[in-house]
Design an enzyme around this catalytic site. Structure first.
Site, PDB file in Angstrom:
ATOM      1  N   TYR A   1      -4.526   3.681   5.745  1.00 27.57           N
ATOM      2  CA  TYR A   1      -4.420   4.381   4.547  1.00 27.57           C
ATOM      3  C   TYR A   1      -5.472   5.950   4.380  1.00 27.57           C
ATOM      4  O   TYR A   1      -5.068   6.872   4.287  1.00 27.57           O
ATOM      5  CB  TYR A   1      -4.915   3.981   3.021  1.00 27.57           C
ATOM      6  CG  TYR A   1      -5.717   4.654   2.221  1.00 27.57           C
ATOM      7  CD1 TYR A   1      -4.222   5.053   1.257  1.00 27.57           C
ATOM      8  CD2 TYR A   1      -6.609   5.254   1.615  1.00 27.57           C
ATOM      9  CE1 TYR A   1      -4.523   6.527   0.536  1.00 27.57           C
ATOM     10  CE2 TYR A   1      -6.515   5.807   0.339  1.00 27.57           C
ATOM     11  CZ  TYR A   1      -5.747   6.249  -0.177  1.00 27.57           C
ATOM     12  OH  TYR A   1      -6.335   7.035  -1.063  1.00 27.57           O
ATOM     13  N   GLU A   2      -6.568   5.072   5.803  1.00 28.34           N
ATOM     14  CA  GLU A   2      -7.701   6.276   5.744  1.00 28.34           C
ATOM     15  C   GLU A   2      -7.853   6.710   7.470  1.00 28.34           C
ATOM     16  O   GLU A   2      -8.517   6.897   7.695  1.00 28.34           O
ATOM     17  CB  GLU A   2      -8.993   4.902   5.726  1.00 28.34           C
ATOM     18  CG  GLU A   2      -9.475   4.043   4.437  1.00 28.34           C
ATOM     19  CD  GLU A   2     -11.100   3.766   4.641  1.00 28.34           C
ATOM     20  OE1 GLU A   2     -11.401   2.851   5.898  1.00 28.34           O
ATOM     21  OE2 GLU A   2     -11.399   4.002   3.425  1.00 28.34           O
TER      22      GLU A   2
ATOM     23  N   GLU B   1     -18.352  -4.002   2.327  1.00 32.50           N
ATOM     24  CA  GLU B   1     -17.514  -3.047   3.069  1.00 32.50           C
ATOM     25  C   GLU B   1     -16.144  -2.692   2.913  1.00 32.50           C
ATOM     26  O   GLU B   1     -16.369  -1.843   3.172  1.00 32.50           O
ATOM     27  CB  GLU B   1     -17.467  -4.519   4.680  1.00 32.50           C
ATOM     28  CG  GLU B   1     -16.908  -3.733   5.590  1.00 32.50           C
ATOM     29  CD  GLU B   1     -17.670  -2.906   6.211  1.00 32.50           C
ATOM     30  OE1 GLU B   1     -17.006  -1.728   6.944  1.00 32.50           O
ATOM     31  OE2 GLU B   1     -18.967  -2.234   6.077  1.00 32.50           O
TER      32      GLU B   1
ATOM     33  N   GLY C   1      -6.075  -1.858 -12.461  1.00 27.38           N
ATOM     34  CA  GLY C   1      -7.394  -2.279 -12.661  1.00 27.38           C
ATOM     35  C   GLY C   1      -7.784  -3.298 -12.423  1.00 27.38           C
ATOM     36  O   GLY C   1      -8.892  -3.822 -12.475  1.00 27.38           O
TER      37      GLY C   1
ATOM     38  N   GLY D   1      -8.504  -2.730  -9.022  1.00 23.65           N
ATOM     39  CA  GLY D   1      -9.911  -2.443  -8.230  1.00 23.65           C
ATOM     40  C   GLY D   1     -11.078  -2.921  -9.377  1.00 23.65           C
ATOM     41  O   GLY D   1     -11.933  -3.618  -8.573  1.00 23.65           O
TER      42      GLY D   1
ATOM     43  N   ASN E   1     -11.373  10.975   0.117  1.00 24.67           N
ATOM     44  CA  ASN E   1     -10.779   9.864  -0.720  1.00 24.67           C
ATOM     45  C   ASN E   1     -10.965   9.952  -2.370  1.00 24.67           C
ATOM     46  O   ASN E   1     -11.608   9.564  -2.920  1.00 24.67           O
ATOM     47  CB  ASN E   1     -10.739   8.530  -0.144  1.00 24.67           C
ATOM     48  CG  ASN E   1      -9.676   7.521  -1.007  1.00 24.67           C
ATOM     49  OD1 ASN E   1      -9.168   7.823  -1.905  1.00 24.67           O
ATOM     50  ND2 ASN E   1      -9.996   6.389  -0.082  1.00 24.67           N
TER      51      ASN E   1
ATOM     52  N   TYR F   1     -15.427   5.201  -8.433  1.00 25.69           N
ATOM     53  CA  TYR F   1     -16.693   4.632  -8.702  1.00 25.69           C
ATOM     54  C   TYR F   1     -17.746   5.550  -9.606  1.00 25.69           C
ATOM     55  O   TYR F   1     -18.203   4.524 -10.398  1.00 25.69           O
ATOM     56  CB  TYR F   1     -17.319   4.733  -7.157  1.00 25.69           C
ATOM     57  CG  TYR F   1     -16.384   3.655  -6.530  1.00 25.69           C
ATOM     58  CD1 TYR F   1     -16.437   2.727  -6.740  1.00 25.69           C
ATOM     59  CD2 TYR F   1     -15.807   4.070  -4.803  1.00 25.69           C
ATOM     60  CE1 TYR F   1     -15.273   1.654  -5.221  1.00 25.69           C
ATOM     61  CE2 TYR F   1     -15.570   3.694  -3.981  1.00 25.69           C
ATOM     62  CZ  TYR F   1     -15.467   2.523  -4.667  1.00 25.69           C
ATOM     63  OH  TYR F   1     -14.319   0.985  -3.281  1.00 25.69           O
TER      64      TYR F   1
END
Length: 175
Positions: free
Chosen positions: A28-29, A86, A98, A100, A127, A134
């Protein structure tokens, strides 16, 4: 019968699925070949005589892990004990439900239980879904700090002076 998914502290038996989640995150990253960690290293570092990380998982009814939050204790010279998140990973099929938040809440509870004065993590600047997640939780996303890094090859090639080598070899820390 428990409600699913189940949130629980991770165990050594979870490590193969944890490593698979980490590899999914790397894809994904946009860094699919960057994961060099191994099950043996994770076993030693998470469940050996001196564990240095912990984690929470979300498990579905089929006993498959669909979420992971891996953390460790760090130390701030300004603030003292802190918890470093991390990675927080939810499998793509389980996102937007929900989960996460459930994992993030568990890490916040861990930070409180361990007396941490701060919790930190990183998020890639591209992202947008993670940044929005967040921020929705009230977190500050910093833009002024740049990350420093030496990879394994750079660490091996770095010329450590004899005084530093002797000091490091004199007494290895037991944290």
């Amino acid at each position: 019968m428990p409600d699913f998914p189940v949130l629980r502290r991770g165990t050594a038996a979870d490590l193969p699925q944890v490593l698979a989640l980490i590899q999914e995150l790397a894809v994904y990253e946009k860094a699919p070949d960057a994961v060099t960690n191994t099950l043996a290293e994770m076993q030693r570092d998470g469940f050996g005589p001196q564990p240095i990380f912990g984690f929470f998982v979300l498990e579905n009814a089929a006993q498959q892990l669909i979420g992971l939050a891996l953390f460790y204790t760090a130390y701030s010279t300004w603030k003292g004990r802190m918890l470093y998140l991390e990675d927080l990973v939810i499998t793509e099929a389980a996102r937007r439900g929900g989960l996460g938040r459930l994992l993030f809440d568990a890490v916040v509870a861990e930070a409180r239980a361990t007396g941490a004065h701060r919790m930190k993590w990183q998020v890639l600047d591209w992202n947008a879904p993670a940044i929005g997640f967040y921020q929705k939780l009230g977190a500050q996303i910093e833009t002024e700090w740049l990350n420093g890094n030496l990879d394994a090859a750079q660490l091996a090639a770095y010329a450590v002076g004899p005084a530093a080598q002797a000091a490091a070899a004199n007494s290895l820390p037991s944290f």
